[in-house]
Design a protein around this motif. Sequence first.
Motif, PDB file in Angstrom:
ATOM      1  N   THR A   7       0.824  -1.207   0.000  1.00  0.00           N
ATOM      2  CA  THR A   7       0.000   0.000   0.000  1.00  0.00           C
ATOM      3  C   THR A   7       0.863   1.264   0.000  1.00  0.00           C
ATOM      4  O   THR A   7       0.584   2.226  -0.723  1.00  0.00           O
ATOM      5  CB  THR A   7      -0.924   0.006   1.235  1.00  0.00           C
ATOM      6  N   SER A   8       1.940   1.254   0.798  1.00  0.00           N
ATOM      7  CA  SER A   8       2.793   2.447   0.897  1.00  0.00           C
ATOM      8  C   SER A   8       3.534   2.728  -0.407  1.00  0.00           C
ATOM      9  O   SER A   8       3.909   3.868  -0.676  1.00  0.00           O
ATOM     10  CB  SER A   8       3.800   2.274   2.035  1.00  0.00           C
ATOM     11  N   LYS A  11       1.420   4.345  -4.551  1.00  0.00           N
ATOM     12  CA  LYS A  11       1.343   5.700  -5.101  1.00  0.00           C
ATOM     13  C   LYS A  11       2.558   6.028  -5.964  1.00  0.00           C
ATOM     14  O   LYS A  11       2.459   6.788  -6.928  1.00  0.00           O
ATOM     15  CB  LYS A  11       1.196   6.724  -3.980  1.00  0.00           C
ATOM     16  N   ARG A  20       0.611  11.495   3.354  1.00  0.00           N
ATOM     17  CA  ARG A  20       0.808  10.265   4.117  1.00  0.00           C
ATOM     18  C   ARG A  20      -0.279  10.140   5.179  1.00  0.00           C
ATOM     19  O   ARG A  20      -0.552  11.088   5.921  1.00  0.00           O
ATOM     20  CB  ARG A  20       2.188  10.269   4.766  1.00  0.00           C
ATOM     21  N   SER A  21      -0.908   8.966   5.250  1.00  0.00           N
ATOM     22  CA  SER A  21      -1.973   8.728   6.227  1.00  0.00           C
ATOM     23  C   SER A  21      -1.385   8.156   7.507  1.00  0.00           C
ATOM     24  O   SER A  21      -0.459   7.343   7.473  1.00  0.00           O
ATOM     25  CB  SER A  21      -3.014   7.756   5.658  1.00  0.00           C
ATOM     26  N   SER A  26      -5.415   3.860   8.535  1.00  0.00           N
ATOM     27  CA  SER A  26      -4.581   4.522   7.535  1.00  0.00           C
ATOM     28  C   SER A  26      -4.487   3.712   6.243  1.00  0.00           C
ATOM     29  O   SER A  26      -4.349   4.272   5.154  1.00  0.00           O
ATOM     30  CB  SER A  26      -3.180   4.771   8.092  1.00  0.00           C
ATOM     31  N   THR A  29      -7.581   4.555   4.312  1.00  0.00           N
ATOM     32  CA  THR A  29      -7.483   5.952   3.887  1.00  0.00           C
ATOM     33  C   THR A  29      -6.534   6.102   2.702  1.00  0.00           C
ATOM     34  O   THR A  29      -6.818   6.849   1.755  1.00  0.00           O
ATOM     35  CB  THR A  29      -6.978   6.822   5.053  1.00  0.00           C
ATOM     36  N   THR A  30      -5.414   5.385   2.740  1.00  0.00           N
ATOM     37  CA  THR A  30      -4.434   5.473   1.651  1.00  0.00           C
ATOM     38  C   THR A  30      -5.035   4.996   0.341  1.00  0.00           C
ATOM     39  O   THR A  30      -4.897   5.665  -0.704  1.00  0.00           O
ATOM     40  CB  THR A  30      -3.188   4.632   1.992  1.00  0.00           C
ATOM     41  N   TRP A  31      -5.719   3.835   0.368  1.00  0.00           N
ATOM     42  CA  TRP A  31      -6.331   3.329  -0.872  1.00  0.00           C
ATOM     43  C   TRP A  31      -7.456   4.241  -1.349  1.00  0.00           C
ATOM     44  O   TRP A  31      -7.676   4.407  -2.548  1.00  0.00           O
ATOM     45  CB  TRP A  31      -6.847   1.904  -0.660  1.00  0.00           C
ATOM     46  N   HIS A  33      -7.444   7.531  -1.001  1.00  0.00           N
ATOM     47  CA  HIS A  33      -6.740   8.628  -1.681  1.00  0.00           C
ATOM     48  C   HIS A  33      -6.287   8.201  -3.083  1.00  0.00           C
ATOM     49  O   HIS A  33      -6.391   8.973  -4.043  1.00  0.00           O
ATOM     50  CB  HIS A  33      -5.522   9.069  -0.866  1.00  0.00           C
TER      51      HIS A  33
END
Length: 250
Positions: A7-8, A11, A20-21, A26, A29-31, A33
């Motif tokens: 996931t990190s 992007k 950054r979440s 988190s 939230t990241t996915w 975004h």
Amino acid sequence: ASFTILTSQAKYLLGLRLPRSHGPGSLVTTWSHIFRNIHQTNLCDLLTSLLCLLVLLPTKELNERFKSKLKAPIPTELFVVVAATLASHFGRLHDRYGTSIAGPIPTGFLPPRAPDWSLVPRVAADAVAISVIGFAITVSLSEMFAKKHGYAVRANQEMYAIGFCNIIPSFFHCFTTSAALAKTLVKESTGCQTQVSGVVTALVLSLVLLVVAPLFYSLQKSVLGVITIVNLRGALLKFKDLPAMWRAGR
């Protein structure tokens, strides 16, 4: 843990510039975004990611299949990094297509200095949590790979090692040290087996920090993201064990 690392890095594969979440949730939230900003994908970064995947995945499989016949694994990651850096630099991909690159990397070492003890009240609670989690992750990874390769691990010895690895570098503005899943998988998948690999890594990093770092100015971040994700494939394949584990005991 593997999915969190994936996931990190997602992007970077798409060339997205996202905040950054942090905190609980988190991952979701990241996915969120990523999908909300998917239309801003940098096509050059995406194409670079796909090309790197097409090169790295087959060579990784070949290394794994013929590791008994090869004296040393093919250092495909090194070739990919060099080729990608040259292509990005001479193709001026950042200027033409706005790709995300490593940018300026400072060289040299900071002089040693005693830690600022006035900060202790503000960081003590976090420091205890970080030390416990870092130790737990390190021992867990050690035992995982010890079981895979058939050797024993002593938790106390690991704790002493982590302690010294954090006390001494604290005078040189270093990050907190503990095992990291992505880096450990990269080293394990490339055939590292003894502490000599750590010495080689330290020498190479010293060379990079002192001399080579500016040469990576034009390296696309998507290339580094792909290398990390490709080396997670062994851990991600563990998902295939879930049905058998579910049948064995819910």
